[in-house]
Scaffold this active site. Structure first.
Site, PDB file in Angstrom:
ATOM      1  CG  HIS A   1      25.707  14.079 -33.535  1.00  0.00           C
ATOM      2  ND1 HIS A   1      26.779  13.964 -32.692  1.00  0.00           N
ATOM      3  CD2 HIS A   1      25.405  12.816 -33.928  1.00  0.00           C
ATOM      4  CE1 HIS A   1      27.110  12.680 -32.580  1.00  0.00           C
ATOM      5  NE2 HIS A   1      26.295  11.965 -33.321  1.00  0.00           N
ATOM      6  N   GLY A   2      25.063  18.348 -35.500  1.00  0.00           N
ATOM      7  CA  GLY A   2      24.203  19.293 -36.207  1.00  0.00           C
ATOM      8  C   GLY A   2      24.335  20.698 -35.689  1.00  0.00           C
TER       9      GLY A   2
END
Lengths: 463, 370
Positions: free
Chosen positions: A317-318
């Site tokens: 997700h990041g």
């Protein structure tokens, strides 16, 4: 290019639909390929070459894996292909995060590299990996036509924010798919619903989230408003995008799998992840968790496997610690449920199990949105008044009144209530008559919001 | 049948909008929003590769979309009446009046604004001058307490604290006095569709200033009231909803009629009420002293008392300056948003004038003074 833009809705889409339905069947895939590259080029002109390079690599390694099927060489080619694909993802997405953390321990700091995250790289990398693994396992037929493989990878409805469409899902559809009025209409319906979720709910609540983050007038009420709005915003943003992708897919004859199934009505975190971003969680299940041994191994290894999967889910997700914490948070919750809490949750009255999920998920999205540990702790602590925060202040009361209806609509829309009403036999006839009018109205209102508004981020773009 | 309607209806809408957008002639400006609209992007290889062309094209398609104003009205309607949102893009409608949320009090920006005022004070002003400052409340100040609004008292406190720091405490410099005008105004004294006050309603403000500055009371003067016509203010276009227009009225007497205004930017002398602007400008409020002008001097031909006023002001100052003219031979209006305080001595001899810093909360709460 985002779906909720005038450029896409009233320039790109009519041109592509027009050309797509005019050309003969054998040219349709080429039209989609050109359109998809144009779509990506519009938003990411430089990185279109990176995507093309990744496709060529995947194509060549796909052929090699297929040629040396069931030999050691196939394994080596698969490993090489994975190293290249994941290597590109790591370089573009995680390099600076790695450097930042290495620098904490070094005297002579390493310089950051000058890269911008290519839009959609996490999605198309995972699609290509699934293709290669499936070819290796014999679950998918190798694609010998590079243009068709390129069309699969770059297919614009799902290119930049998913869902992660596996090759096995659409391999037959690439060769042969049906186009019917019914399917097209279903696609239109789904697209407009998704557009409305994005423009009318997610964007509007996004304004409240942004206002909260810029405010200095914190109160317990305001923290709750933020937490609930952020939770609804991310759901409507992402599920709205998935709806639009599925709807567009149908318009072009494809059937993508569902990506969301009312996650906020889940009764456990395990259940939540069966309903949230299904294409991602099933990808990790099939390509990481099970190959690691899944639960058919020792208890320690099983727990390790769960934590690895959730560490990777967070990282996907990041490139930031909050995402890693977010992933591990879910890993721990899932382990707790699997070890002992699950059986108690099943016996609990529904209301308590729903509340349990909603509160834990709400906290998870505070972590997800947090830019620093102190901010995360402050936003969680604020919910219970930690730090001498007053209960209410004028700003929070104003925004509660101002966003009350949207929040209520969001809460109802996150459950199947409306769908159940619309499909119940009692109102089916009226719903049938009103549906076209309803859809036109939604399209007009969404257009009016897009024409007037400048607040139009897509949260999942950064992945 | 239903599926046919949905499918064909969608295609028709997309294609009709596409065709109309292609056919429609691009517009230069939006009169309702009072801004230039985006043009078709210049296509160069560099712009395309950098993604600039895409960005500009997105802006262009939004700005030039067919029936743009009608769509904006639909959004306003939906936001206001269906979502019951209290504001739309920060604007809201209440009892046929349009308001813009100016909230919260930005202490840092107010301090920066105060620093600019202090710079002028330290650089140019002297002990022979009478120096005053006042804050013009935005109209939200007069709304009920459940609306978000800036407390003028809080703002004044921040201003005063900053002004007091450093040089202002030196004995050589006179005090700067605050003029509280909050009680001299009510909601009705502001336009319904605009942020400004009405010239015909601010005589009480003039009296308060005159009293505090020890000037002759001019409240008994009977101005000739002339209604010029309809006025759709700044907020009207921004909100995009149908609200009845205001009227612009000008107050006149022999002093105002005989006065001349010298505009340092254009080197031209104009009248106080700029009828050319009234006819041509998209913002009719520009009729007062020709609108946004950095430096302007009004000469009162009927008063030779030698008194001068330096009025540091924003747009609100344009409509009140003519009413302060009775007491002065000369008023110089300085808008620090458009002229840097560092070059003022090129145009003004700072001697023994009265000085008034008159700024609205809207300007002080932003970092716009130079």
């Amino acid at each position: 290019m985002v779906f909720s833009s005038i450029t896409f809705l009233f320039y790109f889409l009519p041109i592509v639909l027009g050309v797509y339905y005019i050309v003969p069947k054998k040219c349709k895939n080429i039209v989609l390929l050109i359109a998809s590259f144009a779509f990506y080029f519009f938003g990411e002109p430089t990185y279109v070459l990176l995507m093309a390079f990744s496709i060529i690599i995947t194509y060549i390694f796909g052929l090699l894996i297929d040629k040396y099927q069931k030999t050691e060489k196939a394994k080596i080619f698969l490993a090489l292909a994975c190293i290249i694909s994941i290597g590109l993802l790591v370089y573009f997405k995680y390099a600076n995060f790695i450097i930042e953390n290495i620098n904490l321990w070094l005297k002579h700091k390493v310089d950051f590299i000058n890269v911008v995250l290519p839009i959609g790289i996490s999605f198309y990398t995972f699609q290509m990996l699934s293709y290669l693994v499936d070819v290796y396992k014999g679950n998918a037929k190798v694609q010998k036509n590079i243009l068709k493989l390129a069309m699969y990878v770059s297919l614009f409805p799902q290119l930049i924010a998913g869902p992660i469409v596996r090759y096995t899902t659409i391999q037959d559809q690439i060769e042969n798919r049906t186009h019917t009025m019914e399917k097209f209409a279903l696609g239109v319906r789904r697209f407009i619903i998704g557009l409305s979720k994005k423009v009318l709910i997610a964007n509007v609540l996004g304004e409240l989230v942004t206002t909260f983050l810029a405010s200095n007038e914190m109160s317990v009420l305001y923290y709750w408003l933020y937490a609930i709005s952020a939770m609804l915003q991310i759901y409507f943003d992402f599920s709205g995008y998935s709806d639009m992708a599925i709807g567009l897919g149908k318009m072009f004859g494809f059937e993508f799998l569902e990506n969301f199934n009312y996650p906020y009505i889940a009764k456990s975190i395990t259940d939540f992840w069966r309903r949230w971003h299904i294409s991602l969680s099933s990808w990790f299940r099939d390509y990481v968790y099970i190959p690691l041994g899944g639960n058919r191994t020792t208890k320690i290894k099983w727990l390790r496997n769960i934590m690895i999967v959730w560490l990777l889910t967070g990282l996907w997700h990041g490139a930031a610690w909050n995402f890693i914490i977010w992933g591990l948070y879910f890993g721990i919750l899932l382990i707790i449920e699997k070890l002992f809490l699950g059986k108690y949750l099943e016996k609990l009255p529904k209301i308590f199990s729903h509340l349990y999920v909603l509160i834990l998920v709400m906290i998870s999205f505070i972590i997800f949105n947090g830019e620093s540990t102190s901010m995360i702790l402050q936003n969680i602590g604020g919910l219970v008044g930690l730090g001498n925060v007053p209960l209410i202040l004028p700003e929070s009361v104003y925004y509660l009144k101002s966003y009350f209806i949207v929040i209520v609509i969001g809460m109802i829309g996150a459950t199947p209530i409306l769908k159940n009403i619309a499909t119940s036999k009692k109102v089916e006839k009226i719903a049938n008559v009103l549906e076209p009018i309803f859809l036109v109205c939604l399209l007009v209102i969404c257009t009016s919001y897009i024409v007037d508004g400048s607040f139009n981020p897509f949260l999942y773009f950064r992945f | 049948m239903k599926n046919k309607i949905i499918a064909i209806g969608f295609i028709v809408i997309l294609f009709v909008c596409f065709a109309l957008n292609i056919i429609k002639k691009d517009e230069e400006i939006s009169t309702s929003e009072r801004r230039k609209l985006a043009k078709f992007p210049t296509i160069t290889l560099e712009n395309v590769v950098k993604g600039k062309t895409s960005e500009e094209f997105d802006k262009y398609t939004v700005d030039q979309f067919i029936l743009r104003d009608s769509f904006r009205s639909i959004k306003s309607f939906w936001s206001n009446y269906v979502f019951r949102k209290k504001d739309n893009n920060g604007l809201f409608l209440k009892d046929d009046r349009i308001y813009k949320i100016e909230y919260p009090l930005n202490k840092e920006y107010v301090k920066k604004s105060a620093e600019k005022i202090k710079n002028v004070y330290e650089k140019y002003l002297n002990e022979n001058m009478n120096i005053y400052y006042s804050i013009i409340p935005d109209k939200n100040y007069y709304l009920e307490s459940d609306y978000l609004k800036i407390d003028v008292k809080d703002m004044q406190k921040v201003l005063e604290e900053t002004l007091k720091q450093g040089a202002l405490q030196k004995d050589a410099l006179p005090k700067m006095e605050y003029i509280d005008i909050t009680n001299a105004l009510t909601l009705e004294d502001y336009y319904k569709t605009d942020l400004h006050w009405k010239q015909e309603n601010i005589k009480k403000v003039v009296s308060t200033i005159e009293s505090k500055m020890n000037l002759k009371d001019t409240s008994s003067i009977n101005y000739e009231i002339k209604e010029l016509g309809d006025f759709y203010g700044t907020y009207y276009g921004q909100l995009g909803m149908n609200v009845p227009p205001d009227k612009i009225t000008i107050l006149n007497n022999s002093v105002i009629e005989n006065a001349t205004c010298y505009n340092y930017e254009t080197n031209k002398t104009e009248n106080i009420y700029d009828m050319k602007k009234w006819q041509t400008s998209s913002d009719k409020y520009d009729v007062y002293l020709s609108g946004a002008v950095p430096l302007i001097t009004i000469e009162n031909k009927l008063n030779q008392n030698g008194k001068e006023l330096l009025l540091f002001r924003d747009s609100f100052g344009s409509s009140i300056a003519p009413l302060l003219l009775e007491n002065y031979q000369k008023i110089t209006l300085i808008d620090l948003r458009y002229v840097s305080s560092t070059i003022l001595s090129n145009y003004i001899d700072f001697e023994n004038q009265d000085v008034l810093f008159l700024y609205s909360t809207l300007v002080l709460n932003q970092n716009v003074l130079r």
